[in-house]
Design a protein around this motif. Structure first.
Motif, PDB file in Angstrom:
ATOM      1  N   ILE A 198     -27.745   5.065 -11.812  1.00 15.09           N
ATOM      2  CA  ILE A 198     -27.172   3.710 -11.769  1.00 15.09           C
ATOM      3  C   ILE A 198     -26.403   3.435 -13.054  1.00 15.09           C
ATOM      4  CG2 ILE A 198     -27.715   1.244 -11.737  1.00 15.09           C
ATOM      5  CD1 ILE A 198     -30.021   1.957  -9.794  1.00 15.09           C
ATOM      6  N   ARG A 199     -26.937   3.855 -14.198  1.00 10.72           N
ATOM      7  CA  ARG A 199     -26.229   3.643 -15.478  1.00 10.72           C
ATOM      8  C   ARG A 199     -24.901   4.400 -15.487  1.00 10.72           C
ATOM      9  NH1 ARG A 199     -27.409  -0.339 -15.611  1.00 10.72           N
ATOM     10  NH2 ARG A 199     -29.194  -0.132 -14.364  1.00 10.72           N
ATOM     11  N   LYS A 200     -24.910   5.647 -14.995  1.00 12.11           N
ATOM     12  CA  LYS A 200     -23.661   6.417 -14.931  1.00 12.11           C
ATOM     13  C   LYS A 200     -22.629   5.685 -14.077  1.00 12.11           C
ATOM     14  CE  LYS A 200     -25.865  10.923 -15.331  1.00 12.11           C
ATOM     15  NZ  LYS A 200     -26.206  12.135 -14.572  1.00 12.11           N
ATOM     16  N   LEU A 201     -23.077   5.160 -12.947  1.00 13.41           N
ATOM     17  CA  LEU A 201     -22.164   4.422 -12.077  1.00 13.41           C
ATOM     18  C   LEU A 201     -21.645   3.171 -12.787  1.00 13.41           C
ATOM     19  CD1 LEU A 201     -20.823   3.907  -9.301  1.00 13.41           C
ATOM     20  CD2 LEU A 201     -22.867   2.563  -8.750  1.00 13.41           C
ATOM     21  N   MET A 202     -22.515   2.422 -13.415  1.00 13.49           N
ATOM     22  CA  MET A 202     -22.106   1.175 -14.072  1.00 13.49           C
ATOM     23  C   MET A 202     -21.028   1.429 -15.123  1.00 13.49           C
ATOM     24  SD  MET A 202     -23.662  -1.374 -12.739  1.00 13.49           S
ATOM     25  CE  MET A 202     -23.776  -0.638 -11.131  1.00 13.49           C
ATOM     26  N   LEU A 215     -27.995   5.565  -4.204  1.00  9.48           N
ATOM     27  CA  LEU A 215     -27.941   4.451  -5.150  1.00  9.48           C
ATOM     28  C   LEU A 215     -28.496   3.165  -4.537  1.00  9.48           C
ATOM     29  CD1 LEU A 215     -24.473   5.001  -6.849  1.00  9.48           C
ATOM     30  CD2 LEU A 215     -26.722   5.367  -7.868  1.00  9.48           C
ATOM     31  N   GLU A 216     -28.191   2.933  -3.258  1.00 10.30           N
ATOM     32  CA  GLU A 216     -28.721   1.738  -2.584  1.00 10.30           C
ATOM     33  C   GLU A 216     -30.243   1.790  -2.521  1.00 10.30           C
ATOM     34  OE1 GLU A 216     -26.617   1.775   1.131  1.00 10.30           O
ATOM     35  OE2 GLU A 216     -24.828   0.874   0.254  1.00 10.30           O
ATOM     36  N   ASN A 227     -14.722   5.506  -2.778  1.00 13.49           N
ATOM     37  CA  ASN A 227     -14.550   6.951  -2.809  1.00 13.49           C
ATOM     38  C   ASN A 227     -15.782   7.718  -3.272  1.00 13.49           C
ATOM     39  OD1 ASN A 227     -11.762   7.486  -1.892  1.00 13.49           O
ATOM     40  ND2 ASN A 227     -11.324   6.008  -3.501  1.00 13.49           N
ATOM     41  N   LEU A 228     -16.896   7.013  -3.401  1.00 14.65           N
ATOM     42  CA  LEU A 228     -18.149   7.708  -3.696  1.00 14.65           C
ATOM     43  C   LEU A 228     -18.618   8.422  -2.431  1.00 14.65           C
ATOM     44  CD1 LEU A 228     -20.140   4.990  -5.687  1.00 14.65           C
ATOM     45  CD2 LEU A 228     -19.119   7.074  -6.617  1.00 14.65           C
TER      46      LEU A 228
END
Length: 157
Positions: free
Chosen positions: A117-121, A70-71, A61-62
């Motif tokens: 990336i940290r927020k996603l993790m 991000l990729e 759902n991103l």
């Protein structure tokens, strides 16, 4: 009567000071790791079927533009991304520093990539309970890595 006045004055001053300096009455917990290295950290990394479903749903759902961004960020770090990513999470949670090599890859990717990336993790099921506590530590890791890379590139060889 005079004792009561002294007590009230003392109470009033103490109350005003506690409002002016709320940190005086609190223990400084920023220096303590959120998780201990070893078995406690291993337990954080365990993925159950339910958490796996949650993570997949969240990723699906991103927004596509954000996923592509991000990729690209992960590609900037190269094949070492997976190991460095795990090490970075471990540093944020346990304060165990990542390698210089990981720091160099993080700095190469850039701060914006690193932060996103940290927020996603920390949206993943097994890490989301720490999300409210890691923003300062995430910045601290970036600052440490960028300073380390800057110092290594400016030192004579």
């Amino acid at each position: 009567m005079e004792l009561k006045t002294i007590f009230m004055t003392f109470f009033l001053i103490t109350t005003l000071i506690s409002f002016a300096y709320p940190s005086l009455g609190q223990e400084d917990v920023d220096d303590e790791p959120l998780v201990k290295s070893g078995p406690e950290m291993d337990a954080v990394e365990v993925i159950s079927p339910a958490s796996q479903e949650y993570n997949m749903y969240m990723l699906e759902n991103l927004p596509p533009k954000f996923t592509t961004y991000l990729e690209n960020c992960m590609d900037k770090m190269g094949p070492i991304f997976r190991r460095c990513n795990e090490d970075l999470i471990e540093e944020i949670l346990t304060k165990k520093p990542v390698s210089r090599e990981c720091c160099m890859k993080v700095v190469k990717a850039g701060k914006e990539c690193y932060m996103e990336i940290r927020k996603l993790m920390f949206r993943f099921y097994q890490l989301k309970r720490f999300a409210s506590q890691v923003s300062i530590r995430t910045n601290d890791v970036w600052d440490r890595c960028s300073a380390e890379v800057e110092n290594s590139s400016s030192s004579p060889r």
